[in-house]
Motif scaffolding. Structure first.
Motif, mmCIF file in Angstrom:
data_model
loop_
_atom_site.group_PDB
_atom_site.id
_atom_site.type_symbol
_atom_site.label_atom_id
_atom_site.label_comp_id
_atom_site.label_asym_id
_atom_site.label_seq_id
_atom_site.Cartn_x
_atom_site.Cartn_y
_atom_site.Cartn_z
ATOM 1 N N PHE A 80 67.779 19.728 -54.449
ATOM 2 C CA PHE A 80 67.040 20.734 -55.134
ATOM 3 C C PHE A 80 65.456 20.919 -55.096
ATOM 4 O O PHE A 80 65.022 21.918 -55.358
ATOM 5 N N LEU A 81 65.012 20.019 -54.151
ATOM 6 C CA LEU A 81 63.610 20.219 -53.793
ATOM 7 C C LEU A 81 63.554 20.969 -52.348
ATOM 8 O O LEU A 81 62.489 21.527 -51.957
ATOM 9 N N LEU A 82 64.614 20.975 -51.761
ATOM 10 C CA LEU A 82 64.386 21.453 -50.293
ATOM 11 C C LEU A 82 64.082 22.975 -50.238
ATOM 12 O O LEU A 82 63.383 23.265 -49.275
ATOM 13 N N PRO A 83 64.375 23.766 -51.011
ATOM 14 C CA PRO A 83 64.037 25.175 -51.109
ATOM 15 C C PRO A 83 62.427 25.399 -51.206
ATOM 16 O O PRO A 83 61.820 26.209 -50.624
ATOM 17 N N MET A 84 61.872 24.699 -51.880
ATOM 18 C CA MET A 84 60.383 24.498 -52.153
ATOM 19 C C MET A 84 59.743 24.039 -51.044
ATOM 20 O O MET A 84 58.725 24.569 -50.599
ATOM 21 N N LEU A 85 60.451 22.778 -50.474
ATOM 22 C CA LEU A 85 59.547 22.440 -49.516
ATOM 23 C C LEU A 85 59.864 23.464 -48.005
ATOM 24 O O LEU A 85 58.972 23.512 -47.439
ATOM 25 N N ALA A 86 60.765 24.003 -48.028
ATOM 26 C CA ALA A 86 61.063 25.172 -46.876
ATOM 27 C C ALA A 86 60.134 25.892 -46.957
ATOM 28 O O ALA A 86 59.531 26.768 -45.960
ATOM 29 N N VAL A 87 59.845 26.695 -48.168
ATOM 30 C CA VAL A 87 58.802 27.517 -48.323
ATOM 31 C C VAL A 87 57.390 27.161 -47.983
ATOM 32 O O VAL A 87 56.679 27.978 -47.455
ATOM 33 N N ALA A 88 57.225 26.072 -48.415
ATOM 34 C CA ALA A 88 55.855 25.430 -48.322
ATOM 35 C C ALA A 88 55.614 25.438 -46.573
ATOM 36 O O ALA A 88 54.423 25.411 -46.404
ATOM 37 N N LEU B 172 57.800 10.619 -56.107
ATOM 38 C CA LEU B 172 56.731 10.968 -55.382
ATOM 39 C C LEU B 172 57.004 11.943 -54.518
ATOM 40 O O LEU B 172 56.013 12.910 -54.193
ATOM 41 N N PHE B 173 58.139 11.842 -53.867
ATOM 42 C CA PHE B 173 58.502 13.028 -52.803
ATOM 43 C C PHE B 173 58.496 14.170 -53.599
ATOM 44 O O PHE B 173 58.009 15.469 -53.248
ATOM 45 N N ALA B 174 59.138 14.254 -54.946
ATOM 46 C CA ALA B 174 59.150 15.648 -55.615
ATOM 47 C C ALA B 174 57.769 16.027 -55.796
ATOM 48 O O ALA B 174 57.458 17.215 -56.003
ATOM 49 N N GLY B 175 56.831 15.143 -56.408
ATOM 50 C CA GLY B 175 55.477 15.530 -56.696
ATOM 51 C C GLY B 175 54.799 16.188 -55.222
ATOM 52 O O GLY B 175 54.008 17.278 -55.478
ATOM 53 N N LEU B 176 54.842 15.551 -54.230
ATOM 54 C CA LEU B 176 54.439 16.301 -52.903
ATOM 55 C C LEU B 176 54.764 17.476 -52.741
ATOM 56 O O LEU B 176 54.134 18.485 -52.255
ATOM 57 N N VAL B 177 56.284 17.761 -52.800
ATOM 58 C CA VAL B 177 56.780 18.830 -52.621
ATOM 59 C C VAL B 177 56.513 20.153 -53.789
ATOM 60 O O VAL B 177 56.093 21.060 -53.277
ATOM 61 N N ILE B 178 56.309 19.729 -54.889
ATOM 62 C CA ILE B 178 55.833 20.570 -55.680
ATOM 63 C C ILE B 178 54.416 21.059 -55.589
ATOM 64 O O ILE B 178 53.749 22.299 -55.652
ATOM 65 N N TRP B 179 53.492 19.902 -55.144
ATOM 66 C CA TRP B 179 52.094 20.357 -54.923
ATOM 67 C C TRP B 179 52.113 21.405 -53.736
ATOM 68 O O TRP B 179 51.389 22.474 -53.736
ATOM 69 N N MET B 180 52.651 21.095 -52.789
ATOM 70 C CA MET B 180 52.982 22.040 -51.486
ATOM 71 C C MET B 180 53.138 23.363 -51.944
ATOM 72 O O MET B 180 52.640 24.423 -51.387
ATOM 73 N N PHE B 181 54.199 23.480 -52.510
ATOM 74 C CA PHE B 181 54.835 24.662 -52.965
ATOM 75 C C PHE B 181 53.802 25.636 -53.692
ATOM 76 O O PHE B 181 53.499 26.693 -53.825
ATOM 77 N N ALA C 235 51.939 29.005 -53.131
ATOM 78 C CA ALA C 235 52.462 30.278 -53.981
ATOM 79 C C ALA C 235 51.398 30.582 -54.982
ATOM 80 O O ALA C 235 51.482 31.783 -55.143
ATOM 81 N N TYR C 236 50.539 29.753 -55.164
ATOM 82 C CA TYR C 236 49.508 30.291 -56.311
ATOM 83 C C TYR C 236 48.099 30.023 -56.107
ATOM 84 O O TYR C 236 47.185 30.645 -56.757
ATOM 85 N N VAL C 237 47.828 29.438 -55.182
ATOM 86 C CA VAL C 237 46.594 29.119 -54.729
ATOM 87 C C VAL C 237 46.288 30.334 -53.640
ATOM 88 O O VAL C 237 46.673 30.273 -52.503
ATOM 89 N N PRO C 238 45.178 31.004 -53.689
ATOM 90 C CA PRO C 238 44.940 32.017 -53.065
ATOM 91 C C PRO C 238 44.279 31.475 -51.454
ATOM 92 O O PRO C 238 43.440 30.588 -51.489
ATOM 93 N N GLY C 239 44.954 32.118 -50.466
ATOM 94 C CA GLY C 239 44.566 31.361 -49.255
ATOM 95 C C GLY C 239 45.043 30.079 -48.651
ATOM 96 O O GLY C 239 44.763 29.575 -47.962
ATOM 97 N N GLY C 240 45.852 29.623 -49.874
ATOM 98 C CA GLY C 240 46.405 28.134 -49.848
ATOM 99 C C GLY C 240 47.481 27.884 -48.660
ATOM 100 O O GLY C 240 48.342 28.911 -48.651
ATOM 101 N N GLN C 241 47.468 27.090 -47.709
ATOM 102 C CA GLN C 241 48.486 26.942 -46.801
ATOM 103 C C GLN C 241 48.461 25.201 -46.610
ATOM 104 O O GLN C 241 47.723 24.701 -45.683
ATOM 105 N N PRO C 242 49.476 24.593 -47.066
ATOM 106 C CA PRO C 242 49.644 23.332 -46.873
ATOM 107 C C PRO C 242 49.736 22.860 -45.357
ATOM 108 O O PRO C 242 49.484 21.806 -44.812
ATOM 109 N N ILE C 243 50.499 23.784 -44.448
ATOM 110 C CA ILE C 243 50.575 23.311 -43.051
ATOM 111 C C ILE C 243 49.304 23.596 -42.135
ATOM 112 O O ILE C 243 49.186 23.427 -41.104
#
Length: 397
Positions: A289-297, A349-358, A362-370
Motif C-alpha cells: 500500500f506504500l508502493l504507489p506513493m513511492l513510485a510517484v515520488a 520508518l519506511f512508511a515515514g520516508l515514503v510519505i515524506w517523499m510523496f 506532490a505538495y512542495v513547490p518545485g519539490g523533487q526527492p530524486i
C-alpha cells in the motif's frame, strides 16, 4: 474523468504484467537448471521437474508482485512526466491524490492476491515441493537404475548392469549379489535380463538368461555353482519412508496456523518463531500500500531530465527494505527482540520516508526527492569523465 482512469489502467498494466512475467521467467529459469541437475543426480523422471517448478511458482509470485506493482506505477508516471502529460493533467486541476486512484485500485487487488498467495497457497506448495525432494531421494518416484554403476536395494542386495537397450527392456552384462536373512548369499552373473511386475507391489521379478549362480553359506564347505538358461530372481523393493506431516518448518504453516501457534505452541522458541513469520508476511503485504506513493515520488523526473535513476533507486530501496525485514524476522525468531517491534518499527520508518517523499513531490513547490541524487550522480559522472582521459594519456606516455 473516466477516460483518464482508463488511460491510467492501460498505462500501468503493460509494464506491471511485463515485469511480473519477466521476473517469474528469470527466477524459474535460474531454478530449472539446478532442478534438472538434482533430478538427474537422483535418477528420477524428468517430468518431476515441472511439478517442482509449479510448486515454486507461488513463492516467485510472492516476490514478483510487489516489484511488478512498483515498476508498473513508476514507469507509467515517468512516461507522463517525460512527455509533459503530467503537466497538462496538473494544469486542468487533477491532484496527485486523484491520479493515485487507479494505482491504488491495482494495489488493493494485488495485495489481496498476494495475501492469498503468501498466507495460504505458498505454504501448501512449499510442503509439496519438499515432499517431491524427499521422494526423489528415497526412490519413491521410480528412480532409475544407473547403467554401469552399482545400485543398492536396501542393505542386502547389490545390482550392476553393463548395458541397456530399448528404454530398459533389454539389459545385458548383469551382476547381482544378495544376502538373505538366514545368512545365505547368492552371486549371479547373466548375459541378459528383464524386469517383470508381480501381483505383489513390494516385489518384482528379475528374469535372467544364460548365467551362473553361486550359492554360499556357513553350512557349505564349498559354494554351490549352478549354470542356467533361465532363472527368475525375486527382488524385494525397499520400503520407502513416509514423508513428515506438514509444518516441519514455519514456511509451511498458513497464516491462521501461525497466529494460533504464536499463542498455543508448546515452547517459547516456537511461539516467537511463529509470531515472527506471521508478522513478516503481514508486513510484506502491508508494504504494497506504500508502493504507489513511492513510485510517484521516484518516477516523476526533474524538469528537463530523462534520467532513469529513479527506477534504479526504487528497486534498490524496495529490495533493501525486504532484506531488512528478513533480518528483523530472524532476530524475532531467536527471541532477542519482540517480533512486533522487530518488524513493525522498520515498516513505520519506511512508511515515514515514503510519505515524506510523496509529500515533497506532490505538495512542495518545485519539490523533487530524486533531484538531489541526480545532481550527485551527475557530478560523479563529470569527475569520472575528466579522470578517464587523463589516465589514458598517462598510460600512453
Amino acid at each position: 474523468m473516466k477516460s483518464i482512469d482508463r488511460y491510467m489502467v492501460r498505462l500501468i498494466a503493460v509494464p506491471l504484467f511485463s515485469t511480473l512475467v519477466i521476473a517469474a521467467m528469470l527466477l524459474v529459469l535460474d531454478r530449472m537448471l539446478r532442478l534438472f541437475d538434482f533430478v538427474a543426480t537422483q535418477g528420477g523422471p524428468v517430468s518431476v521437474v515441472w511439478r517442482m517448478l509449479a510448486n515454486l511458482l507461488p513463492e516467485y509470485l510472492g516476490l514478483g508482485i510487489p516489484i511488478g506493482l512498483l515498476l508498473g506505477v513508476l514507469l507509467a508516471f515517468r512516461r507522463l512526466g517525460t512527455t509533459s502529460e503530467l503537466d497538462v493533467l496538473r494544469g486542468v486541476g487533477m491532484s496527485y491524490g486523484r491520479l493515485l486512484r487507479v494505482p491504488y485500485m491495482y494495489a488493493v487487488t494485488l495485495a489481496a492476491v498476494n495475501l492469498a498467495i503468501v498466507g495460504y497457497v505458498q505454504p501448501i506448495a512449499r510442503y509439496y515441493y519438499e515432499g517431491l525432494r524427499f521422494e526423489l531421494r528415497t526412490g519413491a518416484l521410480g528412480a532409475s537404475i544407473k547403467v554401469g554403476e552399482f545400485t543398492h536395494f536396501g542393505d542386502r542386495m547389490t545390482l550392476r548392469i553393463e548395458r541397456s537397450r530399448d528404454k530398459g527392456r533389454e539389459l545385458s552384462g548383469i551382476f547381482v549379489h544378495y544376502d538373505n536373512p538366514t545368512g545365505m548369499s547368492y552371486s549371479v552373473t547373466a548375459a541378459q535380463g528383464q524386469f517383470l511386475a508381480t501381483d505383489d507391489p513390494n516385489t518384482i521379478i528379475f528374469r535372467l538368461t544364460d548365467g551362473t549362480l553361486v550359492q554360499s553359506s556357513p553350512k557349505f564347505t564349498v559354494p554351490r555353482v549352478l549354470t542356467f538358461s533361465a532363472h527368475d530372481l525375486p527382488i524385494p523393493l525397499p520400503r520407502s519412508e513416509r514423508f513428515r506431516v506438514r509444518g516441519g518448518r514455519n514456511l509451511e504453516f498458513t497464516l491462521p496456523e501461525l497466529a494460533r501457534l504464536g499463542h498455543t505452541a508448546a515452547s517459547e522458541e516456537q511461539r516467537a518463531s511463529s509470531r515472527s513469520e506471521f508478522h513478516f508476511r503481514i508486513v510484506e503485504v502491508a508494504t504494497m500500500f506504500l508502493l504507489p506513493m513511492l513510485a510517484v515520488a521516484l518516477g516523476v523526473p526533474p524538469k528537463r531530465s530523462t534520467s532513469s535513476l529513479g527506477v534504479f533507486f526504487a528497486v534498490v530501496l524496495l529490495v533493501t527494505y525486504h532484506k531488512v525485514n528478513e533480518y528483523a524476522a530472524s532476530f524475532g525468531e531467536l527471541g532477542r527482540v519482540d517480533p512486533l517491534v522487530a518488524l513493525w518499527v522498520p515498516f513505520v520508518l519506511f512508511a515515514g520516508l515514503v510519505i515524506w517523499m510523496f509529500h515533497t513531490v506532490a505538495y512542495v513547490p518545485g519539490g523533487q526527492p530524486i533531484g538531489a541524487l541526480e545532481r550527485v550522480f551527475a557530478k560523479a559522472g563529470s569527475v569520472i569523465a575528466r579522470w578517464l582521459p587523463g589516465r589514458a594519456r598517462e598510460a600512453a606516455a
